[in-house]
Scaffold this motif. Sequence first.
Motif, PDB file in Angstrom:
ATOM      1  N   LEU A 217       1.253  -1.118   0.079  1.00 29.63           N
ATOM      2  CA  LEU A 217      -0.061   0.167   0.303  1.00 29.63           C
ATOM      3  C   LEU A 217       0.785   0.883   0.021  1.00 29.63           C
ATOM      4  N   GLN A 218       2.221   0.993   0.529  1.00 29.48           N
ATOM      5  CA  GLN A 218       3.210   2.184   0.641  1.00 29.48           C
ATOM      6  C   GLN A 218       3.463   2.913  -1.250  1.00 29.48           C
ATOM      7  N   GLN A 219       3.537   1.621  -1.343  1.00 31.29           N
ATOM      8  CA  GLN A 219       3.895   2.361  -2.699  1.00 31.29           C
ATOM      9  C   GLN A 219       3.040   2.585  -3.578  1.00 31.29           C
ATOM     10  N   TYR A 220       2.267   1.738  -3.176  1.00 31.28           N
ATOM     11  CA  TYR A 220       0.551   2.446  -3.941  1.00 31.28           C
ATOM     12  C   TYR A 220       0.328   3.631  -3.880  1.00 31.28           C
ATOM     13  N   PHE A 221       0.475   4.354  -2.788  1.00 29.31           N
ATOM     14  CA  PHE A 221      -0.553   5.391  -2.533  1.00 29.31           C
ATOM     15  C   PHE A 221       0.627   6.424  -1.983  1.00 29.31           C
ATOM     16  N   SER A 222       2.226   6.289  -2.439  1.00 26.54           N
ATOM     17  CA  SER A 222       2.663   6.937  -2.783  1.00 26.54           C
ATOM     18  C   SER A 222       2.879   7.797  -4.331  1.00 26.54           C
ATOM     19  N   HIS A 223       2.722   6.368  -5.093  1.00 27.49           N
ATOM     20  CA  HIS A 223       2.753   6.749  -6.771  1.00 27.49           C
ATOM     21  C   HIS A 223       1.159   7.516  -6.796  1.00 27.49           C
ATOM     22  N   LEU A 224       0.076   7.953  -6.361  1.00 29.97           N
ATOM     23  CA  LEU A 224      -0.532   8.306  -6.294  1.00 29.97           C
ATOM     24  C   LEU A 224      -1.075   9.857  -5.388  1.00 29.97           C
ATOM     25  N   GLU A 225      -0.227   9.322  -4.712  1.00 31.30           N
ATOM     26  CA  GLU A 225       0.411  11.344  -4.383  1.00 31.30           C
ATOM     27  C   GLU A 225       1.180  11.713  -5.284  1.00 31.30           C
ATOM     28  N   PHE A 226       2.442  10.939  -5.681  1.00 31.22           N
ATOM     29  CA  PHE A 226       2.846  12.022  -6.907  1.00 31.22           C
ATOM     30  C   PHE A 226       1.987  12.101  -8.279  1.00 31.22           C
ATOM     31  N   LEU A 227       1.631  11.480  -8.183  1.00 31.13           N
ATOM     32  CA  LEU A 227       0.013  11.805 -10.133  1.00 31.13           C
ATOM     33  C   LEU A 227      -1.136  12.989  -9.707  1.00 31.13           C
ATOM     34  N   ILE A 228      -1.416  13.132  -8.082  1.00 30.67           N
ATOM     35  CA  ILE A 228      -2.535  13.625  -8.030  1.00 30.67           C
ATOM     36  C   ILE A 228      -2.395  14.811  -7.125  1.00 30.67           C
ATOM     37  N   SER A 229      -1.681  14.782  -6.615  1.00 23.75           N
ATOM     38  CA  SER A 229      -1.307  15.420  -4.975  1.00 23.75           C
ATOM     39  C   SER A 229      -2.391  15.763  -4.724  1.00 23.75           C
ATOM     40  N   PRO A 230      -3.420  14.960  -4.057  1.00 20.18           N
ATOM     41  CA  PRO A 230      -4.200  15.316  -3.714  1.00 20.18           C
ATOM     42  C   PRO A 230      -4.366  15.758  -1.803  1.00 20.18           C
ATOM     43  N   ASP A 231      -5.463  16.247  -1.671  1.00 19.94           N
ATOM     44  CA  ASP A 231      -5.753  17.036  -0.271  1.00 19.94           C
ATOM     45  C   ASP A 231      -5.448  16.235   1.043  1.00 19.94           C
ATOM     46  N   LEU A 232      -6.594  15.105   0.188  1.00 22.43           N
ATOM     47  CA  LEU A 232      -7.404  13.838   1.509  1.00 22.43           C
ATOM     48  C   LEU A 232      -7.480  12.732   0.463  1.00 22.43           C
ATOM     49  N   ILE A 233      -7.068  11.595   1.207  1.00 29.52           N
ATOM     50  CA  ILE A 233      -7.330  10.730   0.922  1.00 29.52           C
ATOM     51  C   ILE A 233      -8.268   9.751   1.500  1.00 29.52           C
ATOM     52  N   ILE A 234      -9.272   9.348   1.357  1.00 29.60           N
ATOM     53  CA  ILE A 234     -10.602   8.344   2.408  1.00 29.60           C
ATOM     54  C   ILE A 234     -10.044   6.805   2.173  1.00 29.60           C
ATOM     55  N   VAL A 235      -9.961   5.816   2.463  1.00 22.63           N
ATOM     56  CA  VAL A 235      -9.706   4.213   1.776  1.00 22.63           C
ATOM     57  C   VAL A 235     -11.414   3.554   2.669  1.00 22.63           C
ATOM     58  N   GLY A 236     -11.592   3.066   1.740  1.00 24.44           N
ATOM     59  CA  GLY A 236     -12.830   2.762   1.882  1.00 24.44           C
ATOM     60  C   GLY A 236     -12.749   0.856   1.713  1.00 24.44           C
ATOM     61  N   GLY A 237     -14.125   0.417   1.396  1.00 30.22           N
ATOM     62  CA  GLY A 237     -13.722  -1.164   1.292  1.00 30.22           C
ATOM     63  C   GLY A 237     -14.268  -1.501   2.791  1.00 30.22           C
ATOM     64  N   GLY A 238     -14.219  -3.065   2.513  1.00 25.85           N
ATOM     65  CA  GLY A 238     -14.422  -3.473   3.716  1.00 25.85           C
ATOM     66  C   GLY A 238     -13.286  -3.874   4.260  1.00 25.85           C
ATOM     67  N   ILE A 239     -12.115  -3.706   3.970  1.00 28.95           N
ATOM     68  CA  ILE A 239     -10.613  -4.073   5.104  1.00 28.95           C
ATOM     69  C   ILE A 239     -10.598  -2.933   5.996  1.00 28.95           C
ATOM     70  N   SER A 240     -11.966  -1.874   5.529  1.00 31.90           N
ATOM     71  CA  SER A 240     -11.269  -0.385   6.040  1.00 31.90           C
ATOM     72  C   SER A 240     -11.347  -0.695   7.805  1.00 31.90           C
ATOM     73  N   ALA A 241     -12.431  -1.572   7.684  1.00 34.43           N
ATOM     74  CA  ALA A 241     -12.611  -1.819   9.028  1.00 34.43           C
ATOM     75  C   ALA A 241     -12.107  -2.041   9.874  1.00 34.43           C
ATOM     76  N   ARG A 242     -10.272  -2.678   9.315  1.00 30.78           N
ATOM     77  CA  ARG A 242      -9.636  -2.850   9.697  1.00 30.78           C
ATOM     78  C   ARG A 242      -7.955  -2.353   9.828  1.00 30.78           C
ATOM     79  N   HIS A 243      -8.834  -0.351  10.204  1.00 32.67           N
ATOM     80  CA  HIS A 243      -7.504   0.309   9.335  1.00 32.67           C
ATOM     81  C   HIS A 243      -5.895   0.563  10.155  1.00 32.67           C
ATOM     82  N   GLU A 244      -6.316   0.493  11.125  1.00 29.70           N
ATOM     83  CA  GLU A 244      -5.400   0.673  12.506  1.00 29.70           C
ATOM     84  C   GLU A 244      -4.087  -0.520  12.106  1.00 29.70           C
TER      85      GLU A 244
END
Length: 282
Positions: A217-244
């Motif tokens: 996920l670090q590799q993926y989100f770092s890539h997205l951050e470089f491409l899009i420069s978002p102000d906020l990222i929200i992570v969903g899907g069933g696995i988000s219940a275990r986000h900790e």
Amino acid sequence: MTDLHPDDSATRPTTGWSTLHRHHLGVDIGGTMTKYAVVDTATGTPTTPVLQVPTPAPATPEAVGDVLTVLVEQLHSHPQAPAPDASVGVALPAIIRRGIACSAANIDAAWIGLHVEQFLTDRLGRPVHVLNDADAAGLAEVRYGAGRGTAGRPVAGTVLVITLGTGIGSALFMDGKLVPNLELGHLELDGTKAETQASAVAREREGLDWPAYTGRLQQYFSHLEFLISPDLIIVGGGISARHEHFLPHLHLDTRIVPAQLRNAAGIIGAARHAYLSAPSLQ
């Protein structure tokens, strides 16, 4: 782009299908199950239980249309049933352009090229408005969930919603407006699609522990951050219940938070889309 914040008073009646209703049926069609509920679009709250039925196999347009017809008929007798001419919002795992399906993920290929909105409107006898399932989940989160800012308005700037599930879904918003049909799960990482490496199913399939999966996920989100420069990222899907287990261990310049609406997000977003698509809001 789709405006997320028109006037929500939802009180002025017009005629026929132009009536601006507050309560709409939201349907989220998945590869295995179809979930549905009536949603109060002023608050984003389901006013009926969130129910589900098996998605037909094969999930052809005709078979899915039959299921939706039954669901709408069942709701007629429910105390919280929407008005007879209230539109239905449908989240579909497909790229949707001007009501036409341009792809099909985990549903029958017969959807491709079909004018889905017209087909389902004819089948149900009431207006139907369709959007991509990840866009629906994002629409809900930005309006009612983790992307909601002050005074109930969406967070300003660029907000990226990523759902981690069988694949990776994505929805992008700029100052509260949806940029539809983004397929960021298909970005390449190490020569393969990101969703084959970083989806929730990929973690289960390969038996990855949390540190190993967090590295993906670090590799993926770092890539997205470089491409899009978002102000906020929200992570969903069933696995988000275990986000900790993974979100606190990611190192990004962008604030990243778990989704709040969980499995109801697609239903709520579909209903919201139906409300936004009312002719009296155009």
